[in-house]
Motif scaffolding. Structure first.
Motif, PDB file in Angstrom:
ATOM      1  N   VAL A   1       0.865  -1.181   0.000  1.00 20.69           N
ATOM      2  CA  VAL A   1       0.000   0.000   0.000  1.00 20.69           C
ATOM      3  C   VAL A   1       0.903   1.233   0.000  1.00 20.69           C
TER       4      VAL A   1
ATOM      5  N   LYS B   1      -0.576   4.467  -1.048  1.00 19.28           N
ATOM      6  CA  LYS B   1      -1.407   5.664  -0.892  1.00 19.28           C
ATOM      7  C   LYS B   1      -2.841   5.230  -0.586  1.00 19.28           C
ATOM      8  N   ILE B   2      -3.487   5.944   0.328  1.00 19.47           N
ATOM      9  CA  ILE B   2      -4.887   5.694   0.672  1.00 19.47           C
ATOM     10  C   ILE B   2      -5.612   7.035   0.616  1.00 19.47           C
TER      11      ILE B   2
ATOM     12  N   ILE C   1      -7.200   3.013  -3.095  1.00 21.40           N
ATOM     13  CA  ILE C   1      -5.926   2.527  -2.566  1.00 21.40           C
ATOM     14  C   ILE C   1      -4.980   2.329  -3.740  1.00 21.40           C
ATOM     15  N   THR C   2      -3.776   2.879  -3.625  1.00 25.01           N
ATOM     16  CA  THR C   2      -2.741   2.671  -4.640  1.00 25.01           C
ATOM     17  C   THR C   2      -1.754   1.663  -4.095  1.00 25.01           C
TER      18      THR C   2
ATOM     19  N   ASN D   1      -4.387   0.984  -8.945  1.00 13.23           N
ATOM     20  CA  ASN D   1      -5.349   1.602  -8.036  1.00 13.23           C
ATOM     21  C   ASN D   1      -6.542   0.682  -7.885  1.00 13.23           C
TER      22      ASN D   1
ATOM     23  N   CYS E   1      -9.827  -0.107   5.835  1.00 10.25           N
ATOM     24  CA  CYS E   1      -9.696   1.328   6.059  1.00 10.25           C
ATOM     25  C   CYS E   1     -10.596   1.803   7.192  1.00 10.25           C
TER      26      CYS E   1
ATOM     27  N   VAL F   1      -0.457   2.749   5.038  1.00 11.87           N
ATOM     28  CA  VAL F   1       0.561   2.833   3.998  1.00 11.87           C
ATOM     29  C   VAL F   1       1.761   2.013   4.465  1.00 11.87           C
TER      30      VAL F   1
END
Length: 167
Positions: free
Chosen positions: A44, A46-47, A58-59, A70, A89, A107
């Motif tokens: 992970v 990026k959120i 989510i990236t 993504n 999340c 992350v």
């Protein structure tokens, strides 16, 4: 939903395990045993919350080339984190919706999933049993069978160590 607490998942070993009892080793063993799926580890990076529909973007980064992908999920959607178990999340929503205890997804977490293997040309047919003198025959083994057996040994040893640590 397959994430509801108490739902049984059939592993590649034909063992049935409840979703809340799934372990990292189950993913590894399933990938080693499956001719159709492989294990994908994605970090992970990026959120982001989507302001329009309140979903989460989510990236992930995966592979040796750190490819990015993504994924849009609901805040309660569980993901399996290497060595930790289920995370989402919004763990409180996951508990309400699925009765599944989740950790907070962060992350840097490494998520595991089983993904279809890329299409490959079919392997040549295995040779039939080779006759040997007497009543013996040589049965060829699948090339990954050794890895599956090693994974079983490692899993059994890990369980043994965990049992010793609890005592």
């Amino acid at each position: 939903s397959c994430f509801h607490k108490g739902t049984y998942i059939e592993l590649s070993t034909s063992v049935m395990r409840r979703v809340e009892d799934i372990r990292t080793e189950d993913f590894i063993q399933s990938a080693l045993r499956s001719p159709h799926f492989e294990l994908l580890e994605a970090t992970v990076v990026k959120i982001d919350r989507n302001a329009v529909d309140h979903n989460i973007n989510i990236t992930f980064s995966y592979g040796s080339q750190h490819l990015k992908v993504n994924m849009e999920v609901t805040p309660s959607h569980p993901l399996f984190v290497y060595g930790q178990g289920w995370a989402s999340c919004n763990p409180q929503l996951s508990l309400q919706r699925y009765a599944l205890k989740c950790q907070q997804l962060q992350v840097g977490d490494i998520c595991l999933s089983l993904v279809p293997k890329p299409e490959q040309p079919p392997p040549p047919p295995p040779p039939t049993s080779l006759p040997l003198p007497g009543n013996y025959a040589f049965e060829p083994r699948h090339p990954y069978q050794m890895y599956a057996e090693m994974a079983n040994i490692v899993a059994a040893y890990t369980q043994h160590l965990i049992g010793k640590m609890r005592n």
